[in-house]
Design an enzyme around this catalytic site. Structure first.
Site, PDB file in Angstrom:
ATOM      1  N   HIS A  86       0.817  -1.219   0.000  1.00 22.16           N
ATOM      2  CA  HIS A  86       0.000   0.000   0.000  1.00 22.16           C
ATOM      3  C   HIS A  86       0.849   1.267   0.000  1.00 22.16           C
ATOM      4  O   HIS A  86       0.407   2.321   0.444  1.00 22.16           O
ATOM      5  CB  HIS A  86      -0.977  -0.013   1.188  1.00 22.16           C
ATOM      6  CG  HIS A  86      -2.035  -1.068   1.058  1.00 22.16           C
ATOM      7  ND1 HIS A  86      -2.940  -1.357   2.050  1.00 22.16           N
ATOM      8  CD2 HIS A  86      -2.330  -1.908   0.038  1.00 22.16           C
ATOM      9  CE1 HIS A  86      -3.740  -2.340   1.634  1.00 22.16           C
ATOM     10  NE2 HIS A  86      -3.387  -2.686   0.426  1.00 22.16           N
ATOM     11  N   SER A 120      -6.883  -7.519   9.444  1.00 23.41           N
ATOM     12  CA  SER A 120      -8.247  -8.061   9.437  1.00 23.41           C
ATOM     13  C   SER A 120      -8.464  -8.954   8.212  1.00 23.41           C
ATOM     14  O   SER A 120      -9.455  -9.654   8.127  1.00 23.41           O
ATOM     15  CB  SER A 120      -9.256  -6.914   9.412  1.00 23.41           C
ATOM     16  OG  SER A 120      -9.069  -6.131   8.245  1.00 23.41           O
ATOM     17  N   GLY A 150      -1.602  -8.930  12.635  1.00 22.66           N
ATOM     18  CA  GLY A 150      -2.346  -7.674  12.746  1.00 22.66           C
ATOM     19  C   GLY A 150      -3.030  -7.210  11.487  1.00 22.66           C
ATOM     20  O   GLY A 150      -2.981  -6.030  11.154  1.00 22.66           O
ATOM     21  N   GLU A 186      -8.622  -9.896  16.634  1.00 21.20           N
ATOM     22  CA  GLU A 186      -9.992 -10.331  16.303  1.00 21.20           C
ATOM     23  C   GLU A 186      -9.959 -11.483  15.311  1.00 21.20           C
ATOM     24  O   GLU A 186      -8.977 -11.656  14.591  1.00 21.20           O
ATOM     25  CB  GLU A 186     -10.741  -9.163  15.638  1.00 21.20           C
ATOM     26  CG  GLU A 186     -11.003  -8.005  16.553  1.00 21.20           C
ATOM     27  CD  GLU A 186     -11.364  -6.732  15.782  1.00 21.20           C
ATOM     28  OE1 GLU A 186     -11.450  -6.778  14.534  1.00 21.20           O
ATOM     29  OE2 GLU A 186     -11.557  -5.713  16.446  1.00 21.20           O
TER      30      GLU A 186
END
Ligand code: NAD
Ligand code: ZN
Length: 254
Positions: free
Chosen positions: A121, A196, A194, A222
């Protein structure tokens, strides 16, 4: 911390020599840079980040983008690599990792000492004019922006300068993407840290590795959509889990 999961991860890494790490914003939250999607982080909630941080949003309203970008830039410049970044640098030095593939623009893997890094990115080392495409070193531009909060302009043509971070709606840097896919295909171990894993096509990288026989370790606070295909899933702070895996690895390999 689940000691079994730490030990299983260390065993997988012990048996690997062509591993890759795939990292997202979650590896840098212990360095003080919030991720986008976790609750209370602010970056995502305060504005429609999808619009502000898109290439269309940028072209329509550069001032809106830079206003949103200001606190993130401040945090990135103040941040230092944390123990999770450093653990990945150590794994590369030990010959366990071939590359770090990151979605982060914060350049903390470089500062932690990793050598082979694919920044899917982009980064904040350069900025590009959106009209004449001249590329400038970003450091003085960012320093000026932090001082005056003004939208930076191209000295040549007067158009707006965009940091070389990839916005929504932009192509990923093709060389970095191809090199990442190649490293994933060759890999015998993929460690996700780390992320998602919700932003494609970057999130396809761990799947590519797994399909080619790599073991998959996921360390994320998560659950992720790839948890069910992983060999080990650790829902824990990366700044605790990675150093724990490293010390387990060091104590078993002696
Ligand atoms: P994300 O925000 O979608 O996901 C981050 C994940 O990390 C979350 O699932 C969260 O549970 C987890 N997490 C947070 N802190 C953690 C910790 N200490 N240990 C383990 N897990 C933790 O981030 P993403 O998947 O990277 O995608 C968002 C995009 O936003 C990225 O592509 C990136 O380009 C950009 N971004 C970059 C930075 C940065 O450079 N540091 C920061 C914010 C956003
Ligand atoms: Zn220009």
């Amino acid at each position: 911390m689940n000691d079994d999961l730490i030990r299983q991860s260390a065993e997988i890494i012990q048996g690997s020599s062509k591993g890759i790490a795939f990292t997202g914003a979650g590896i840098s939250t212990p360095s003080g840079i919030p991720d986008f999607r976790s609750h209370d982080s602010g970056l995502w909630q305060s504005v429609d980040a999808m619009a502000v941080a898109s290439i269309w949003g940028f072209r329509q309203n550069p001032a809106g983008f830079f206003e949103w970008f200001y606190p993130l830039t401040e945090l990135i410049l103040a941040a230092k690599p944390n123990v999770a970044h450093k653990a990945l640098a150590q794994l590369e030095a030990m010959g366990k990792l071939q590359a770090v593939i990151t979605q982060n623009i914060d350049m903390l893997h470089t500062r932690a000492g990793n050598k082979t890094i694919y920044e899917l990115h982009g980064h904040l080392r350069e900025a590009t004019c959106i009209h004449c495409f001249t590329v400038y070193p970003a450091e003085p531009i960012i320093a000026q922006f932090l001082k005056d909060k003004q939208v930076p302009h191209c000295p040549k043509c007067g158009s707006v300068l965009k940091p070389n971070a990839i916005l929504f709606g932009e192509q990923l840097p093709i060389q970095q993407l191809l090199a990442s896919q190649e490293a994933a295909r060759r890999s015998d171990m993929v460690i996700v840290v780390g992320s998602s894993l919700e932003v494609a096509p970057a999130s396809d990288i761990p799947i590519l590795g797994k399909r080619n026989g790599a073991k998959l370790i996921i360390i994320n606070l998560e659950p992720t959509p790839l948890d069910s295909m992983a060999d080990v899933v650790i829902h824990e702070n990366a700044a605790l889990a990675l150093p724990a895996i490293l010390s387990c690895l060091e104590s078993t390999s002696i």
